[in-house]
Design an enzyme around this catalytic site. Structure first.
Site, mmCIF file in Angstrom:
data_model
loop_
_atom_site.group_PDB
_atom_site.id
_atom_site.type_symbol
_atom_site.label_atom_id
_atom_site.label_comp_id
_atom_site.label_asym_id
_atom_site.label_seq_id
_atom_site.Cartn_x
_atom_site.Cartn_y
_atom_site.Cartn_z
ATOM 1 N N SER A 1 0.845 -1.187 0.000
ATOM 2 C CA SER A 1 0.000 0.000 0.000
ATOM 3 C C SER A 1 0.882 1.238 0.000
ATOM 4 O O SER A 1 2.013 1.197 0.496
ATOM 5 C CB SER A 1 -0.878 0.009 1.256
ATOM 6 N N TYR B 1 -0.488 -0.582 10.404
ATOM 7 C CA TYR B 1 -0.787 -0.890 9.008
ATOM 8 C C TYR B 1 0.393 -0.488 8.117
ATOM 9 O O TYR B 1 0.876 -1.269 7.306
ATOM 10 C CB TYR B 1 -2.056 -0.158 8.571
#
Length: 107
Positions: A25, A38
């Site tokens: 990501s 994350y």
């Protein structure tokens, strides 16, 4: 350890080229408040992809980490595609074209 076992049993026994695609990501390189774990997890995925790519390049196993930015989806809450924000289908088509390249990629 599991990744190495999988590579040994599933990929090294083949005589053809293989590819391992990890989905990362943009959160791995762009700070996002309240998303520390994350981002750190995705950064780890980028690093292990780069290292595995170097380790297995001679054995014709390509390893890449695809790092999407925003994509039209319910999760992103973006409803309309634009020049910089593709639909999931558009992103998938671009991502498949990148198979065979090592490293961190954002198609």
């Amino acid at each position: 350890i599991l990744m190495h076992q999988t590579i040994k049993t599933k990929f090294l026994s083949k005589s053809t080229k293989s590819a391992i695609i990890n989905i990362s990501s943009a959160g791995s390189v762009v700070p996002h408040p309240l998303h520390v774990v994350y981002g750190a997890t995705k950064s780890y995925l980028n690093k292990i992809s780069i290292d595995l790519a170097r380790e297995y390049a001679k054995k014709k196993i390509f390893v890449q980490s695809q790092m999407p930015y925003f994509v039209v989806s319910k999760m992103s809450k973006i409803r309309k595609p634009s020049l910089t924000t593709p639909t999931a289908s558009e992103y998938a088509k671009a991502a498949v074209k990148q198979i065979g390249y090592n490293g961190v990629i954002s198609p």
